[in-house]
Design an enzyme around this catalytic site. Structure first.
Site, mmCIF file in Angstrom:
data_model
loop_
_atom_site.group_PDB
_atom_site.id
_atom_site.type_symbol
_atom_site.label_atom_id
_atom_site.label_comp_id
_atom_site.label_asym_id
_atom_site.label_seq_id
_atom_site.Cartn_x
_atom_site.Cartn_y
_atom_site.Cartn_z
ATOM 1 C CB CYS A 1 18.423 -2.929 4.750
ATOM 2 S SG CYS A 1 18.119 -4.320 5.842
ATOM 3 C CG HIS B 1 21.244 -4.329 1.992
ATOM 4 N ND1 HIS B 1 21.962 -4.484 3.156
ATOM 5 C CD2 HIS B 1 20.027 -4.885 2.203
ATOM 6 C CE1 HIS B 1 21.195 -5.115 4.040
ATOM 7 N NE2 HIS B 1 20.025 -5.371 3.492
ATOM 8 C CG ASN C 1 20.515 -8.403 5.873
ATOM 9 O OD1 ASN C 1 21.003 -7.387 6.369
ATOM 10 N ND2 ASN C 1 19.398 -8.389 5.172
HETATM 11 C C1 LIG Z 1 12.868 -15.535 3.972
HETATM 12 C C2 LIG Z 1 12.989 -16.361 2.718
HETATM 13 C C3 LIG Z 1 14.407 -16.920 2.632
HETATM 14 C C4 LIG Z 1 12.011 -17.500 2.786
HETATM 15 O O1 LIG Z 1 12.122 -18.271 1.601
HETATM 16 P P1 LIG Z 1 10.838 -18.699 0.788
HETATM 17 O O2 LIG Z 1 11.289 -19.548 -0.329
HETATM 18 O O3 LIG Z 1 10.057 -17.455 0.479
HETATM 19 O O4 LIG Z 1 10.132 -19.583 1.820
HETATM 20 P P2 LIG Z 1 8.682 -19.410 2.433
HETATM 21 O O5 LIG Z 1 8.654 -18.265 3.396
HETATM 22 O O6 LIG Z 1 7.662 -19.415 1.340
HETATM 23 O O7 LIG Z 1 8.625 -20.718 3.197
HETATM 24 C C5 LIG Z 1 8.728 -21.983 2.528
HETATM 25 C C6 LIG Z 1 8.738 -23.035 3.581
HETATM 26 O O8 LIG Z 1 10.001 -23.023 4.247
HETATM 27 C C7 LIG Z 1 9.800 -22.902 5.655
HETATM 28 N N1 LIG Z 1 10.903 -22.166 6.242
HETATM 29 C C8 LIG Z 1 11.003 -20.824 6.487
HETATM 30 N N2 LIG Z 1 12.205 -20.552 7.038
HETATM 31 C C9 LIG Z 1 12.866 -21.708 7.123
HETATM 32 C C10 LIG Z 1 14.142 -22.076 7.589
HETATM 33 N N3 LIG Z 1 15.000 -21.177 8.076
HETATM 34 N N4 LIG Z 1 14.511 -23.363 7.519
HETATM 35 C C11 LIG Z 1 13.697 -24.297 7.008
HETATM 36 N N5 LIG Z 1 12.457 -24.020 6.561
HETATM 37 C C12 LIG Z 1 12.047 -22.749 6.616
HETATM 38 C C13 LIG Z 1 8.488 -22.196 5.806
HETATM 39 O O9 LIG Z 1 7.905 -22.443 7.074
HETATM 40 C C14 LIG Z 1 7.693 -22.816 4.672
HETATM 41 O O10 LIG Z 1 7.209 -24.052 5.073
HETATM 42 P P3 LIG Z 1 5.717 -24.542 4.628
HETATM 43 O O11 LIG Z 1 5.785 -24.598 3.129
HETATM 44 O O12 LIG Z 1 5.580 -25.858 5.305
HETATM 45 O O13 LIG Z 1 4.811 -23.470 5.129
HETATM 46 C C15 LIG Z 1 12.648 -15.557 1.444
HETATM 47 O O14 LIG Z 1 11.310 -15.167 1.452
HETATM 48 C C16 LIG Z 1 13.490 -14.360 1.284
HETATM 49 O O15 LIG Z 1 14.669 -14.473 1.002
HETATM 50 N N6 LIG Z 1 12.910 -13.139 1.435
HETATM 51 C C17 LIG Z 1 13.662 -11.913 1.395
HETATM 52 C C18 LIG Z 1 14.287 -11.755 2.744
HETATM 53 C C19 LIG Z 1 15.287 -10.659 2.780
HETATM 54 O O16 LIG Z 1 16.015 -10.423 1.855
HETATM 55 N N7 LIG Z 1 15.325 -9.978 3.901
HETATM 56 C C20 LIG Z 1 16.226 -8.938 4.100
HETATM 57 C C21 LIG Z 1 15.626 -7.665 3.672
HETATM 58 S S1 LIG Z 1 16.679 -6.375 3.930
#
Ligand SMILES: CC(C)(COP(=O)(O)OP(=O)(O)OC[C@H]1O[C@@H](n2cnc3c(N)ncnc32)[C@H](O)[C@@H]1OP(=O)(O)O)[C@@H](O)C(=O)NCCC(=O)NCCS
Length: 332
Positions: free
Chosen positions: A114, A259, A289
């Site tokens: 990224c 980004h 992304n």
């Molecule tokens: C990935 C991201 C969206 C997940 O959101 P979050 O609020 O942290 O969610 P969590 O990973 O804690 O998961 C919460 C719940 O949602 C669920 N979940 C994860 N992805 C899901 C999806 N696409 N749809 C529905 N539920 C989902 C998980 O399994 C979890 O369920 P549980 O509580 O039963 O275990 C978040 O962590 C994020 O934005 N991270 C940064 C990612 C990023 O910017 N990446 C690019 C880097 S360059």
């Protein structure tokens, strides 16, 4: 010593739109969950057999070349940022060089995920400043959708990453002209496995095997919360580093182009810098992304929308796999 300036930007998006509704047919997710956590409403996925990283990059490059008002033959070096090359070897730089008919200029690939576009821009900036090259084509292009695990197991990254291409022409200008003021590059390999694609790696007996494919180790793996926490911290740090290096304050920024990792991350950075909405460019809502492609795609769209004026103070910032993070401050 010369200065370098971005004189043209272009982008290309495959026309195949994949909505959150489409994703919810493939995995257990929902439009509301994706929008709330990431801001993404739809994204583009490539058309197998039609789009390649090379031909998307070439299309974006042709637009950048035209907007820079140059002839392709003036390009004397290519820096190509991608982590999804068409071939394992050679890299994508030589492939786009062939596609654009630019034989025999040098072509370098950058694999900083990224942060890749800013790393690539920094390489171009150094070469131009020292006088080695006069006109560098800098590209960020990715096909991420073929590496995603599109089952429920892979949903946290499958809803985020997508495909697209962007390009910029970086040219030598006089030192008192607007142009790139500075670039700042950082990395911390302690976090390499928090966001990575493990295979096909070379340090095993066989790079590819049925067992390896079965294990899914070629899919993108992401520790979402670790990425989120580090991203919000490092984005801020590296933006302040760029501003302080040039004696500027956040209020002087005309356009911040972060980004496009996640809209929540962009909004958080915007808030901490106290920037109004019209000073931060986001298009993750429509494209997801696209890793190394987000910044040149965003610059190209911002230019099309009349949001970049000559002399504007523009800040670019990125964070991603590595972890690596980077910023660039420039006068447009
Ligand atoms: C990935 C991201 C969206 C997940 O959101 P979050 O609020 O942290 O969610 P969590 O990973 O804690 O998961 C919460 C719940 O949602 C669920 N979940 C994860 N992805 C899901 C999806 N696409 N749809 C529905 N539920 C989902 C998980 O399994 C979890 O369920 P549980 O509580 O039963 O275990 C978040 O962590 C994020 O934005 N991270 C940064 C990612 C990023 O910017 N990446 C690019 C880097 S360059």
């Amino acid at each position: 010593m010369k200065k370098s300036r971005i004189t043209g930007v272009g982008h290309y998006l495959p026309p195949n739109i994949v909505t959150n509704e489409d994703l919810s047919q493939m995995m257990d997710t929902s439009h509301d969950w994706i929008v709330e956590r990431t801001g993404i409403e739809e994204r583009r996925w490539f058309r197998p057999g039609v789009d390649t990283v090379t031909n998307m990059a070439a299309k974006a490059s042709r637009v950048a070349i035209e907007r820079a008002g140059i002839h392709a033959k003036e390009i004397d070096f290519i820096v190509f940022a991608t982590i999804t090359p068409d071939y394992f070897v050679p890299g994508n730089g030589v492939l786009v060089q062939r596609e654009l008919g630019l034989q025999l200029v040098g072509a370098l690939d950058v694999r900083n995920a990224c942060s890749g576009f800013i790393y690539a821009l920094s390489v171009a900036d150094q070469f131009v400043k020292t006088g080695m090259y006069k006109c560098v084509l800098v590209i960020g292009a990715e096909i991420q959708s073929s590496a995603l695990d599109k089952r429920t197991e892979g949903r946290s990254s499958a809803v985020i990453f997508a495909d697209g291409a962007g390009a910029a022409i970086v040219q030598a200008v006089e030192p008192n002209s607007p142009g790139i003021l500075s670039t700042h590059l950082h990395a911390d390999g302690d976090y390499a496995e928090e966001l990575y694609v493990k295979d096909p790696g070379s340090s095993r007996e066989e790079r590819l095997s049925a067992q390896l494919i079965e294990s899914g180790s070629f899919h993108m793996k992401m520790n979402g919360s670790a990425v989120f926490k580090h991203a919000v911290e490092k984005f801020q740090e590296v933006i302040h580093e760029a501003l302080e290096h040039n004696g500027k304050s956040p209020g002087e920024i005309d356009l911040l182009v972060p980004h496009q990792a996640n809209l929540r991350i962009s909004k958080f950075i915007q808030q901490t810098l106290a920037l109004p909405d019209d000073k931060v460019f986001n298009n993750i809502m429509y494209y997801g992304n696209t890793t190394a492609a987000t910044i040149p795609m965003a610059l190209s769209e911002a230019w099309e929308q009349g949001k970049l004026h000559p002399g504007d103070l523009v800040c670019l910032a990125a964070f991603g796999s590595g972890f690596s993070w980077a910023s660039a401050l420039l006068n447009w």
